[in-house]
Design a protein around this motif. Structure first.
Motif, PDB file in Angstrom:
ATOM      1  N   CYS A   1      56.752 -33.476  47.074  1.00 30.99           N
ATOM      2  CA  CYS A   1      58.213 -33.524  47.184  1.00 30.99           C
ATOM      3  C   CYS A   1      58.782 -32.109  47.165  1.00 30.99           C
ATOM      4  O   CYS A   1      58.058 -31.143  46.909  1.00 30.99           O
ATOM      5  CB  CYS A   1      58.817 -34.357  46.052  1.00 30.99           C
ATOM      6  N   GLY A   2      60.054 -32.020  47.418  1.00 25.28           N
ATOM      7  CA  GLY A   2      60.684 -30.707  47.460  1.00 25.28           C
ATOM      8  C   GLY A   2      62.159 -30.775  47.097  1.00 25.28           C
ATOM      9  O   GLY A   2      62.707 -31.856  46.803  1.00 25.28           O
ATOM     10  N   LEU A   3      62.746 -29.606  47.113  1.00 26.53           N
ATOM     11  CA  LEU A   3      64.149 -29.454  46.732  1.00 26.53           C
ATOM     12  C   LEU A   3      64.746 -28.382  47.644  1.00 26.53           C
ATOM     13  O   LEU A   3      64.125 -27.348  47.870  1.00 26.53           O
ATOM     14  CB  LEU A   3      64.206 -28.991  45.274  1.00 26.53           C
ATOM     15  N   ALA A   4      65.913 -28.646  48.190  1.00 25.72           N
ATOM     16  CA  ALA A   4      66.588 -27.633  49.005  1.00 25.72           C
ATOM     17  C   ALA A   4      68.061 -27.661  48.635  1.00 25.72           C
ATOM     18  O   ALA A   4      68.652 -28.746  48.522  1.00 25.72           O
ATOM     19  CB  ALA A   4      66.409 -27.929  50.492  1.00 25.72           C
ATOM     20  N   TYR A   5      68.617 -26.498  48.402  1.00 26.13           N
ATOM     21  CA  TYR A   5      70.046 -26.509  48.090  1.00 26.13           C
ATOM     22  C   TYR A   5      70.756 -25.290  48.670  1.00 26.13           C
ATOM     23  O   TYR A   5      70.117 -24.270  48.981  1.00 26.13           O
ATOM     24  CB  TYR A   5      70.301 -26.626  46.588  1.00 26.13           C
TER      25      TYR A   5
ATOM     26  N   PHE B   1      59.042 -26.408  46.803  1.00 23.55           N
ATOM     27  CA  PHE B   1      58.137 -27.511  47.152  1.00 23.55           C
ATOM     28  C   PHE B   1      57.055 -27.626  46.098  1.00 23.55           C
ATOM     29  O   PHE B   1      56.644 -26.613  45.507  1.00 23.55           O
ATOM     30  CB  PHE B   1      57.540 -27.299  48.560  1.00 23.55           C
ATOM     31  N   PHE B   2      56.617 -28.855  45.865  1.00 19.46           N
ATOM     32  CA  PHE B   2      55.654 -29.140  44.797  1.00 19.46           C
ATOM     33  C   PHE B   2      54.457 -29.879  45.385  1.00 19.46           C
ATOM     34  O   PHE B   2      54.635 -30.906  46.077  1.00 19.46           O
ATOM     35  CB  PHE B   2      56.321 -29.999  43.715  1.00 19.46           C
ATOM     36  N   GLY B   3      53.250 -29.321  45.118  1.00 22.44           N
ATOM     37  CA  GLY B   3      52.040 -29.937  45.658  1.00 22.44           C
ATOM     38  C   GLY B   3      50.950 -30.048  44.616  1.00 22.44           C
ATOM     39  O   GLY B   3      51.140 -29.674  43.441  1.00 22.44           O
ATOM     40  N   THR B   4      49.790 -30.546  45.043  1.00 26.86           N
ATOM     41  CA  THR B   4      48.688 -30.768  44.103  1.00 26.86           C
ATOM     42  C   THR B   4      48.079 -29.472  43.600  1.00 26.86           C
ATOM     43  O   THR B   4      47.426 -29.449  42.560  1.00 26.86           O
ATOM     44  CB  THR B   4      47.580 -31.601  44.791  1.00 26.86           C
ATOM     45  N   ARG B   5      48.275 -28.356  44.310  1.00 32.45           N
ATOM     46  CA  ARG B   5      47.678 -27.078  43.883  1.00 32.45           C
ATOM     47  C   ARG B   5      48.701 -26.068  43.396  1.00 32.45           C
ATOM     48  O   ARG B   5      48.339 -25.028  42.834  1.00 32.45           O
ATOM     49  CB  ARG B   5      46.871 -26.460  45.030  1.00 32.45           C
ATOM     50  N   GLY B   6      49.974 -26.325  43.641  1.00 32.46           N
ATOM     51  CA  GLY B   6      50.954 -25.340  43.208  1.00 32.46           C
ATOM     52  C   GLY B   6      52.361 -25.690  43.669  1.00 32.46           C
ATOM     53  O   GLY B   6      52.600 -26.749  44.260  1.00 32.46           O
ATOM     54  N   SER B   7      53.263 -24.785  43.381  1.00 33.35           N
ATOM     55  CA  SER B   7      54.655 -24.975  43.803  1.00 33.35           C
ATOM     56  C   SER B   7      55.187 -23.655  44.341  1.00 33.35           C
ATOM     57  O   SER B   7      54.637 -22.589  44.051  1.00 33.35           O
ATOM     58  CB  SER B   7      55.517 -25.443  42.625  1.00 33.35           C
ATOM     59  N   CYS B   8      56.236 -23.739  45.128  1.00 34.85           N
ATOM     60  CA  CYS B   8      56.835 -22.503  45.644  1.00 34.85           C
ATOM     61  C   CYS B   8      58.322 -22.497  45.351  1.00 34.85           C
ATOM     62  O   CYS B   8      58.933 -23.544  45.106  1.00 34.85           O
ATOM     63  CB  CYS B   8      56.607 -22.369  47.149  1.00 34.85           C
ATOM     64  N   GLU B   9      58.869 -21.299  45.379  1.00 36.34           N
ATOM     65  CA  GLU B   9      60.299 -21.120  45.131  1.00 36.34           C
ATOM     66  C   GLU B   9      60.774 -19.978  46.029  1.00 36.34           C
ATOM     67  O   GLU B   9      60.186 -18.900  46.024  1.00 36.34           O
ATOM     68  CB  GLU B   9      60.507 -20.759  43.660  1.00 36.34           C
ATOM     69  N   ALA B  10      61.798 -20.209  46.797  1.00 35.04           N
ATOM     70  CA  ALA B  10      62.272 -19.157  47.713  1.00 35.04           C
ATOM     71  C   ALA B  10      63.789 -19.156  47.773  1.00 35.04           C
ATOM     72  O   ALA B  10      64.401 -20.112  48.265  1.00 35.04           O
ATOM     73  CB  ALA B  10      61.703 -19.388  49.110  1.00 35.04           C
ATOM     74  N   HIS B  11      64.374 -18.095  47.253  1.00 37.16           N
ATOM     75  CA  HIS B  11      65.832 -17.935  47.280  1.00 37.16           C
ATOM     76  C   HIS B  11      66.206 -16.928  48.356  1.00 37.16           C
ATOM     77  O   HIS B  11      65.418 -16.077  48.731  1.00 37.16           O
ATOM     78  CB  HIS B  11      66.331 -17.417  45.925  1.00 37.16           C
ATOM     79  N   TYR B  12      67.453 -16.992  48.783  1.00 33.53           N
ATOM     80  CA  TYR B  12      67.936 -16.048  49.794  1.00 33.53           C
ATOM     81  C   TYR B  12      67.850 -14.602  49.321  1.00 33.53           C
ATOM     82  O   TYR B  12      67.465 -13.728  50.069  1.00 33.53           O
ATOM     83  CB  TYR B  12      69.418 -16.334  50.095  1.00 33.53           C
ATOM     84  N   ASP B  13      68.287 -14.364  48.106  1.00 31.36           N
ATOM     85  CA  ASP B  13      68.489 -12.960  47.736  1.00 31.36           C
ATOM     86  C   ASP B  13      67.783 -12.569  46.451  1.00 31.36           C
ATOM     87  O   ASP B  13      68.058 -11.520  45.896  1.00 31.36           O
ATOM     88  CB  ASP B  13      69.986 -12.649  47.634  1.00 31.36           C
ATOM     89  N   HIS B  14      66.922 -13.415  45.951  1.00 30.52           N
ATOM     90  CA  HIS B  14      66.105 -12.957  44.825  1.00 30.52           C
ATOM     91  C   HIS B  14      64.741 -13.596  44.868  1.00 30.52           C
ATOM     92  O   HIS B  14      64.080 -13.504  45.904  1.00 30.52           O
ATOM     93  CB  HIS B  14      66.827 -13.057  43.480  1.00 30.52           C
ATOM     94  N   ARG B  15      64.321 -14.227  43.812  1.00 31.68           N
ATOM     95  CA  ARG B  15      62.913 -14.558  43.631  1.00 31.68           C
ATOM     96  C   ARG B  15      62.289 -15.388  44.762  1.00 31.68           C
ATOM     97  O   ARG B  15      62.885 -16.335  45.248  1.00 31.68           O
ATOM     98  CB  ARG B  15      62.801 -15.323  42.312  1.00 31.68           C
ATOM     99  N   MET B  16      61.056 -14.998  45.127  1.00 26.81           N
ATOM    100  CA  MET B  16      60.233 -15.796  46.047  1.00 26.81           C
ATOM    101  C   MET B  16      58.823 -15.753  45.533  1.00 26.81           C
ATOM    102  O   MET B  16      58.230 -14.678  45.418  1.00 26.81           O
ATOM    103  CB  MET B  16      60.240 -15.186  47.450  1.00 26.81           C
ATOM    104  N   SER B  17      58.254 -16.910  45.238  1.00 23.93           N
ATOM    105  CA  SER B  17      56.912 -16.905  44.661  1.00 23.93           C
ATOM    106  C   SER B  17      56.215 -18.242  44.876  1.00 23.93           C
ATOM    107  O   SER B  17      56.854 -19.252  45.194  1.00 23.93           O
ATOM    108  CB  SER B  17      56.996 -16.607  43.154  1.00 23.93           C
ATOM    109  N   ILE B  18      54.887 -18.194  44.669  1.00 28.96           N
ATOM    110  CA  ILE B  18      54.079 -19.414  44.644  1.00 28.96           C
ATOM    111  C   ILE B  18      53.372 -19.432  43.300  1.00 28.96           C
ATOM    112  O   ILE B  18      52.761 -18.424  42.903  1.00 28.96           O
ATOM    113  CB  ILE B  18      53.062 -19.441  45.804  1.00 28.96           C
ATOM    114  N   ALA B  19      53.462 -20.538  42.585  1.00 31.23           N
ATOM    115  CA  ALA B  19      52.778 -20.694  41.291  1.00 31.23           C
ATOM    116  C   ALA B  19      51.633 -21.676  41.477  1.00 31.23           C
ATOM    117  O   ALA B  19      51.649 -22.485  42.402  1.00 31.23           O
ATOM    118  CB  ALA B  19      53.761 -21.224  40.249  1.00 31.23           C
ATOM    119  N   GLY B  20      50.629 -21.598  40.597  1.00 32.90           N
ATOM    120  CA  GLY B  20      49.516 -22.548  40.655  1.00 32.90           C
ATOM    121  C   GLY B  20      48.211 -21.858  40.957  1.00 32.90           C
ATOM    122  O   GLY B  20      47.989 -20.715  40.541  1.00 32.90           O
TER     123      GLY B  20
END
Ligand SMILES: NC(=O)c1ccc[n+]([C@@H]2O[C@H](COP(=O)([O-])OP(=O)(O)OC[C@H]3O[C@@H](n4cnc5c(N)ncnc54)[C@H](O)[C@@H]3O)[C@@H](O)[C@H]2O)c1
Length: 429
Positions: A203-207, A313-332
């Motif tokens: 699943c994921g989240l977009a705002y 976005f959230f998956g079986t191996r990790g999650s990601c986070e991407a903002h327009y003007d700050h943090r962008m990363s993949i965890a897991g």
């Protein structure tokens, strides 16, 4: 061979535009064709000389071998301001002022600019309602086109763009203004996700949370002219905030998930914004993508709250986070950080012209370079279908929220509803 003959004159249009020129590009050096580096610049016409058109065309001058050679706008004041801006800007770089004969004003300005012999490409940066019509006109005139998003605000409009894309295929470059797809940190994140960094995505989240967009008062103009000038508040000119603005994060979802939503359900309303328009000020939806991936979507456009646009976005191996003007990363399991810091670098500021600091710094320059390179190489790009797909995804969410019912993609595709602002532009300006 004819092309090796120095006396053979290749016209600019032939060189910069046609499939025949694409084939000959490999064997004619640019200096043989036009003599000087300045001559080889792509000549851009700007159709719709407002905030975004001015910002993107200025970016073309800075990032690529492009000159702004023609301007068109419905209104004299917009045209004059853009003329001054581009003349000052280009003169400072040692380029010529725009020829007065290449300044087009009024309701038919789009027809005049697309048929001008002094340009190779047109930037369509008019309000979204006009995009299918203006894009069709550019393609019919045989010019390359960079069309701002969204390409359409209703299903018939998006389908017209898909058809125009088919006509342009292999002959002209057709770009759509989803510049985030060229932003290097986003390109890297999506490459990693598509390489499996998140595993199976569940699943994921977009705002897209945006403060109110202020517009000028336009003095003594008629109510109709004010409505038109403030098109961004009007759903029949803009498509509403989800189609006009939030479409960027929906495009990122489509990019990551390599498809479009098959269903949308949710709600939205207009309860806190106080401008004269009829756009909603919030949407809250769930999009279902193929493989039963649900994306929660939220957006606002009111008042003075902090700006933030992001996807997760959230998956079986990790999650990601991407903002327009700050943090962008993949965890897991496959950690990655774009190195943009944890705090908002731009202080949560919204940019009406779409220019942000941080993860999107290089989005516009890279997008502009890709467009110009595609023209010069003859390896024409065509983003019509993708641009229409994303516009339709946003329209799906909008229509679901308006109706309060779940709508499937297949049902949406049958829609014949045409958004019509019912404004006679011959009586404006
Ligand atoms: N990609 C991005 O990040 C981004 C950012 C901002 C805006 N945009 C898009 O760019 C487009 C323009 O937005 P803007 O903020 O520059 O709006 P704007 O109101 O500042 O500019 C629009 C211009 O088009 C002119 N115009 C209106 N109707 C016309 C017509 N029929 N013929 C000729 N000119 C006409 C207006 O007079 C105005 O000068 C919109 O589609 C918007 O969604 C994209």
């Amino acid at each position: 061979m004819e092309n090796d003959n120095k006396d053979h004159k290749v016209g600019r249009r032939e060189f910069l535009g046609t499939a025949a020129a694409a084939a000959s590009f490999m064997i004619i050096k640019p200096e043989q064709v036009r003599g000087t580096a300045a001559n080889s610049a792509v000549r851009l016409g700007v159709l719709g000389c407002g905030g975004r058109g001015t910002a993107v065309a200025t970016g073309f001058i800075d990032s690529t071998d492009t000159r702004v050679a023609a301007l068109a706008d419905l209104f004299a004041d917009q045209l004059a301001a853009a003329q001054k801006h581009f003349d000052d800007y280009q003169k400072a770089k040692g380029y010529a002022a725009i020829d007065a004969a290449q300044l087009f004003k009024g309701p038919k300005a789009y027809e005049e600019i697309v048929t001008s012999k002094e340009i190779d490409a047109v930037l369509v940066s008019t309000p979204p309602y006009f995009h299918p019509h203006h894009l069709e006109a550019v393609v019919a005139a045989g010019k390359h086109v960079y069309c701002e998003k969204p390409v359409g605000i209703d299903v018939p409009g998006a389908k017209r763009v898909i058809e125009a894309g088919k006509k342009a295929q292999g002959k002209l470059s057709l770009a759509v203004g989803f510049q985030i797809r060229k932003a290097p940190p986003y390109v890297e994140m999506v490459r990693r996700i598509q390489g499996g960094a998140l595993g199976k995505i569940g699943c994921g989240l977009a705002y897209y949370y945006c403060p109110h967009i202020d517009r000028p008062d336009w003095g003594n103009a008629s109510a109709e002219t004010k409505r038109f000038r403030n098109w961004v508040w009007d759903r029949h000119l803009s498509g509403d905030i989800i189609v006009e603005q939030n479409v960027h994060v929906i495009d990122i979802c489509n990019w990551i998930l390599q498809g479009h939503p098959v269903k949308a359900v949710g709600t939205g309303s207009r309860k806190l914004r106080e401008d004269a328009g009829n756009c909603y000020d919030n949407f809250n939806l769930v999009f279902t993508y193929p493989n039963d991936v649900q994306v929660s979507f939220g957006s606002t456009q009111f008042d003075k709250h902090e700006f933030d646009a992001a996807v997760r976005f959230f998956g079986t191996r990790g999650s990601c986070e991407a903002h327009y003007d700050h943090r962008m990363s993949i965890a897991g399991e496959e950690k990655w950080d774009a190195g943009l810091g944890g705090a908002a670098q731009a202080g949560g500021q919204f940019s009406a012209a779409g220019t942000f600091k941080g993860s999107l710094d290089q989005a516009d320059p890279e997008k502009q370079k890709a467009f110009v390179e595609s023209i010069k190489s003859g390896n024409f790009l065509n983003e019509a279908a993708q641009g229409a797909d994303t516009a339709l995804s946003a329209i799906l969410g909008r229509n679901a929220a308006y109706s309060g019912k779940a709508i499937t993609w297949d049902e949406l595709m049958k829609s014949k509803e045409v958004y019509d602002p019912k404004i006679d532009i011959n009586k404006l300006g």
